[in-house]
Design a protein around this motif. Structure first.
Motif, mmCIF file in Angstrom:
data_model
loop_
_atom_site.group_PDB
_atom_site.id
_atom_site.type_symbol
_atom_site.label_atom_id
_atom_site.label_comp_id
_atom_site.label_asym_id
_atom_site.label_seq_id
_atom_site.Cartn_x
_atom_site.Cartn_y
_atom_site.Cartn_z
ATOM 1 N N SER A 70 0.848 -1.178 0.000
ATOM 2 C CA SER A 70 0.000 0.000 0.000
ATOM 3 C C SER A 70 0.891 1.239 0.000
ATOM 4 O O SER A 70 2.112 1.122 0.032
ATOM 5 C CB SER A 70 -0.892 -0.017 1.241
ATOM 6 N N ILE A 71 0.278 2.409 -0.021
ATOM 7 C CA ILE A 71 1.072 3.629 0.037
ATOM 8 C C ILE A 71 1.475 3.900 1.477
ATOM 9 O O ILE A 71 0.824 3.437 2.417
ATOM 10 C CB ILE A 71 0.304 4.837 -0.561
ATOM 11 N N THR A 72 2.517 4.664 1.658
ATOM 12 C CA THR A 72 2.966 4.996 3.005
ATOM 13 C C THR A 72 2.080 6.086 3.584
ATOM 14 O O THR A 72 1.315 6.742 2.870
ATOM 15 C CB THR A 72 4.421 5.496 2.990
ATOM 16 N N ARG A 73 2.183 6.281 4.860
ATOM 17 C CA ARG A 73 1.414 7.326 5.529
ATOM 18 C C ARG A 73 1.776 8.703 4.970
ATOM 19 O O ARG A 73 0.913 9.540 4.731
ATOM 20 C CB ARG A 73 1.668 7.275 7.035
ATOM 21 N N ALA A 82 -4.736 19.959 5.471
ATOM 22 C CA ALA A 82 -4.211 20.112 6.828
ATOM 23 C C ALA A 82 -3.999 18.723 7.395
ATOM 24 O O ALA A 82 -4.868 17.853 7.306
ATOM 25 C CB ALA A 82 -5.183 20.888 7.691
ATOM 26 N N ALA A 83 -2.819 18.506 7.967
ATOM 27 C CA ALA A 83 -2.528 17.184 8.517
ATOM 28 C C ALA A 83 -1.452 17.307 9.577
ATOM 29 O O ALA A 83 -0.641 18.230 9.565
ATOM 30 C CB ALA A 83 -2.061 16.244 7.416
ATOM 31 N N THR A 84 -1.480 16.364 10.508
ATOM 32 C CA THR A 84 -0.387 16.199 11.454
ATOM 33 C C THR A 84 0.532 15.157 10.830
ATOM 34 O O THR A 84 0.213 14.608 9.777
ATOM 35 C CB THR A 84 -0.921 15.704 12.812
ATOM 36 N N VAL A 90 -9.228 17.866 10.443
ATOM 37 C CA VAL A 90 -10.519 18.318 9.935
ATOM 38 C C VAL A 90 -11.113 19.298 10.930
ATOM 39 O O VAL A 90 -10.836 19.222 12.129
ATOM 40 C CB VAL A 90 -11.486 17.158 9.681
ATOM 41 N N PRO A 91 -11.959 20.218 10.468
ATOM 42 C CA PRO A 91 -12.577 21.146 11.406
ATOM 43 C C PRO A 91 -13.547 20.425 12.349
ATOM 44 O O PRO A 91 -14.157 19.436 11.984
ATOM 45 C CB PRO A 91 -13.327 22.139 10.522
#
Length: 96
Positions: A70-73, A82-84, A90-91
């Motif tokens: 699969s793809i990596t994180r 927006a991501a950590t 998400v709002p």
């Protein structure tokens, strides 16, 4: 069984639907055709017919679980607005 205006009104009240006279007449006819069909099915002799539980003879046919690439994180989060480092951000939508 005869479908009358009282039955159609009772069903529309239970379903919280409103119909005009033309729609009520169409629904009354549709319900009468459905009931006639079921009554026709009741005329069949089903004394030696076993109840049908499954449409096929297959029982609990599952695929084997296996790990696939699969793809990596990081690849999954790279286009997120927006991501950590671990999750999408998400709002907040639930207010207390």
């Amino acid at each position: 069984m005869e479908v009358n205006d009282a039955l159609v009104q009772q069903l529309s009240d239970l379903a919280r639907l409103e119909f005009n006279e033309q729609e009520r007449a169409e629904i009354r006819g549709d319900l009468q055709r459905m009931i006639t069909f079921v009554e026709k099915l009741n005329e069949l002799d089903t004394t030696n017919v076993e109840p049908l539980l499954h449409l096929t003879a297959d029982y609990n046919v599952f695929r084997e679980d296996r790990v696939i690439p699969s793809i990596t994180r990081e690849e999954g989060l790279q286009n997120a607005p927006a991501a950590t480092p671990e999750y999408f951000e998400v709002p907040k939508v639930i207010k207390k």
